[in-house]
Design an enzyme around this catalytic site. Structure first.
Site, PDB file in Angstrom:
ATOM      1  N   ASP A  15      -4.356  -3.674 -18.610  1.00 40.66           N
ATOM      2  CA  ASP A  15      -3.441  -2.551 -18.880  1.00 40.66           C
ATOM      3  C   ASP A  15      -3.699  -1.910 -20.239  1.00 40.66           C
ATOM      4  O   ASP A  15      -2.811  -1.260 -20.802  1.00 40.66           O
ATOM      5  CB  ASP A  15      -1.968  -2.988 -18.768  1.00 40.66           C
ATOM      6  CG  ASP A  15      -1.616  -3.473 -17.366  1.00 40.66           C
ATOM      7  OD1 ASP A  15      -2.120  -2.887 -16.392  1.00 40.66           O
ATOM      8  OD2 ASP A  15      -0.853  -4.447 -17.253  1.00 40.66           O
ATOM      9  N   HIS A  21       0.454   1.331 -13.131  1.00 43.04           N
ATOM     10  CA  HIS A  21       1.258   0.188 -13.590  1.00 43.04           C
ATOM     11  C   HIS A  21       2.728   0.612 -13.631  1.00 43.04           C
ATOM     12  O   HIS A  21       3.042   1.684 -14.150  1.00 43.04           O
ATOM     13  CB  HIS A  21       0.783  -0.276 -14.975  1.00 43.04           C
ATOM     14  CG  HIS A  21       1.542  -1.465 -15.448  1.00 43.04           C
ATOM     15  ND1 HIS A  21       1.292  -2.738 -14.963  1.00 43.04           N
ATOM     16  CD2 HIS A  21       2.584  -1.583 -16.297  1.00 43.04           C
ATOM     17  CE1 HIS A  21       2.145  -3.578 -15.525  1.00 43.04           C
ATOM     18  NE2 HIS A  21       2.935  -2.902 -16.337  1.00 43.04           N
ATOM     19  N   ASN A  32      -5.786   2.803 -12.819  1.00 42.03           N
ATOM     20  CA  ASN A  32      -4.800   1.830 -12.337  1.00 42.03           C
ATOM     21  C   ASN A  32      -3.412   2.423 -12.501  1.00 42.03           C
ATOM     22  O   ASN A  32      -3.151   3.138 -13.461  1.00 42.03           O
ATOM     23  CB  ASN A  32      -4.900   0.530 -13.150  1.00 42.03           C
ATOM     24  CG  ASN A  32      -3.868  -0.502 -12.725  1.00 42.03           C
ATOM     25  OD1 ASN A  32      -3.710  -0.793 -11.535  1.00 42.03           O
ATOM     26  ND2 ASN A  32      -3.139  -1.063 -13.680  1.00 42.03           N
ATOM     27  N   ALA A  74       8.190   8.120  -9.872  1.00 46.95           N
ATOM     28  CA  ALA A  74       7.066   8.171 -10.825  1.00 46.95           C
ATOM     29  C   ALA A  74       5.712   7.846 -10.187  1.00 46.95           C
ATOM     30  O   ALA A  74       4.838   8.698 -10.115  1.00 46.95           O
ATOM     31  CB  ALA A  74       7.340   7.234 -12.004  1.00 46.95           C
ATOM     32  N   ASN A  83       1.399   3.045  -2.612  1.00 47.75           N
ATOM     33  CA  ASN A  83       0.649   3.968  -3.479  1.00 47.75           C
ATOM     34  C   ASN A  83      -0.588   4.508  -2.764  1.00 47.75           C
ATOM     35  O   ASN A  83      -0.946   5.669  -2.939  1.00 47.75           O
ATOM     36  CB  ASN A  83       0.269   3.282  -4.795  1.00 47.75           C
ATOM     37  CG  ASN A  83       1.417   3.304  -5.777  1.00 47.75           C
ATOM     38  OD1 ASN A  83       1.764   4.359  -6.321  1.00 47.75           O
ATOM     39  ND2 ASN A  83       2.044   2.156  -5.987  1.00 47.75           N
ATOM     40  N   GLY A 114       0.770  -1.237   0.000  1.00 49.15           N
ATOM     41  CA  GLY A 114       0.000   0.000   0.000  1.00 49.15           C
ATOM     42  C   GLY A 114       0.801   1.286   0.000  1.00 49.15           C
ATOM     43  O   GLY A 114       0.314   2.306   0.482  1.00 49.15           O
ATOM     44  N   MET A 131      -3.994  -6.743  -7.185  1.00 52.27           N
ATOM     45  CA  MET A 131      -3.452  -7.800  -8.040  1.00 52.27           C
ATOM     46  C   MET A 131      -4.523  -8.746  -8.579  1.00 52.27           C
ATOM     47  O   MET A 131      -4.334  -9.957  -8.605  1.00 52.27           O
ATOM     48  CB  MET A 131      -2.375  -8.583  -7.277  1.00 52.27           C
ATOM     49  CG  MET A 131      -1.209  -7.732  -6.820  1.00 52.27           C
ATOM     50  SD  MET A 131      -0.426  -6.827  -8.181  1.00 52.27           S
ATOM     51  CE  MET A 131       0.885  -5.961  -7.298  1.00 52.27           C
ATOM     52  N   LEU A 186      -9.931  -7.463 -13.492  1.00 52.35           N
ATOM     53  CA  LEU A 186     -11.380  -7.270 -13.391  1.00 52.35           C
ATOM     54  C   LEU A 186     -12.065  -7.603 -14.718  1.00 52.35           C
ATOM     55  O   LEU A 186     -11.525  -7.324 -15.792  1.00 52.35           O
ATOM     56  CB  LEU A 186     -11.678  -5.826 -12.993  1.00 52.35           C
ATOM     57  CG  LEU A 186     -11.143  -5.439 -11.600  1.00 52.35           C
ATOM     58  CD1 LEU A 186     -11.224  -3.930 -11.398  1.00 52.35           C
ATOM     59  CD2 LEU A 186     -11.901  -6.177 -10.499  1.00 52.35           C
TER      60      LEU A 186
HETATM   61  C1  GAR Z   1       3.267  -1.007  -7.442  1.00 51.21           C
HETATM   62  O1  GAR Z   1       4.537  -0.940  -8.017  1.00 51.21           O
HETATM   63  C2  GAR Z   1       2.196  -1.028  -8.522  1.00 51.21           C
HETATM   64  O2  GAR Z   1       2.500  -0.207  -9.609  1.00 51.21           O
HETATM   65  C3  GAR Z   1       2.226  -2.463  -8.922  1.00 51.21           C
HETATM   66  O3  GAR Z   1       2.382  -3.180  -7.719  1.00 51.21           O
HETATM   67  C4  GAR Z   1       3.055  -2.364  -6.755  1.00 51.21           C
HETATM   68  C5  GAR Z   1       2.192  -2.247  -5.525  1.00 51.21           C
HETATM   69  O4  GAR Z   1       2.869  -1.591  -4.483  1.00 51.21           O
HETATM   70  N1  GAR Z   1       1.050  -2.828  -9.637  1.00 51.21           N
HETATM   71  C6  GAR Z   1       1.041  -3.698 -10.642  1.00 51.21           C
HETATM   72  O5  GAR Z   1       2.014  -4.304 -11.008  1.00 51.21           O
HETATM   73  C7  GAR Z   1      -0.316  -3.876 -11.322  1.00 51.21           C
HETATM   74  N2  GAR Z   1      -0.163  -4.503 -12.582  1.00 51.21           N
HETATM   75  P1  GAR Z   1       2.093  -0.902  -3.275  1.00 51.21           P
HETATM   76  O6  GAR Z   1       1.150  -1.943  -2.682  1.00 51.21           O
HETATM   77  O7  GAR Z   1       3.190  -0.560  -2.309  1.00 51.21           O
HETATM   78  O8  GAR Z   1       1.369   0.296  -3.787  1.00 51.21           O
END
Ligand code: GAR
Length: 197
Positions: free
Chosen positions: A150, A109, A107, A179, A17, A15, A90, A93
């Site tokens: 995606d 990525h 989303n 980023a 993000n 989490g 993860m 949908l």
């Molecule tokens: C992040 O890097 C996100 O971009 C990626 O998983 C990580 C989650 O980290 N998402 C994907 O790969 C989706 N295809 P977080 O739980 O610390 O935000």
């Protein structure tokens, strides 16, 4: 005061993000407010981050649950959610889900789409693929979510340099700090401000 869009964030793991979104409230994000965090994983640290910030949480598990998506849709509808942010969520949908919230699901990525994306590209695997390929620049993308993994319209992207000696873990951290944590709050504000117009 202007009405704010109600934001739900869907998570599965650490989490960071989600944390970036929480920290951006009142600065970058002014047109929306995070009112709900849903996790498919009861052990996600993201749930603790939400609770610490005073945000309501719900756990809806996918494993052995044929009504997984319907239960999420019902919860989002019940809370009258306007914008859904997938932040390290993860699960792919279905079209039924994405159509229900057309142009309202974002989303993040961890690559520059259309590179290293689609089914099977998530988390560290994305950075492993970028390093294996030998690209010199990678980055992150925030896009709308449709039925193609995606594949929805791109909202924001930011490039990140790959450095000599990078491991997937080092690169993941750089892509997050330089980023993801910047463009995800910005894109969320862009979508919320359009929706409340
Ligand atoms: C992040 O890097 C996100 O971009 C990626 O998983 C990580 C989650 O980290 N998402 C994907 O790969 C989706 N295809 P977080 O739980 O610390 O935000």
């Amino acid at each position: 005061m202007l009405k704010k869009a109600k934001i739900a964030v869907l998570v599965s793991g650490g989490g960071t993000n989600l944390q970036a979104l929480i920290d951006a409230q009142g600065t970058v994000i002014n047109s929306g407010e995070i009112v709900l965090v849903i996790s498919n994983n009861p052990n996600a640290f993201a749930l603790e981050r939400a609770q610490k910030a005073g945000i309501a949480t719900a756990v809806i598990e996918r494993k052995g649950n044929p009504d997984f998506e319907d239960q999420i849709i019902a919860k989002l509808d019940k809370e009258e959610i306007d914008v859904i942010v997938l932040a390290g969520f993860m699960c792919i949908l279905s079209e039924k889900f994405t159509r229900h919230f057309e142009n309202r699901i974002l989303n993040v990525h961890p690559s520059l789409i259309p590179s290293f994306c689609g089914e099977g590209f998530y988390g560290l695997r994305v950075h492993e693929a970028a390093l294996n390929y030998g690209v010199k620049v990678t980055g992150a993308t925030v896009h709308f979510v449709n039925e193609i993994p995606d594949g929805g319209k791109i909202i924001l992207q930011k490039a990140v340099e790959i450095k000599e000696g990078d491991t997937p873990e080092i690169l993941q951290k750089r892509v997050m700090t330089e980023a993801e944590w910047i463009i995800l709050p910005k894109a969320t504000e862009m979508v919320c401000s359009e929706i409340i117009k």
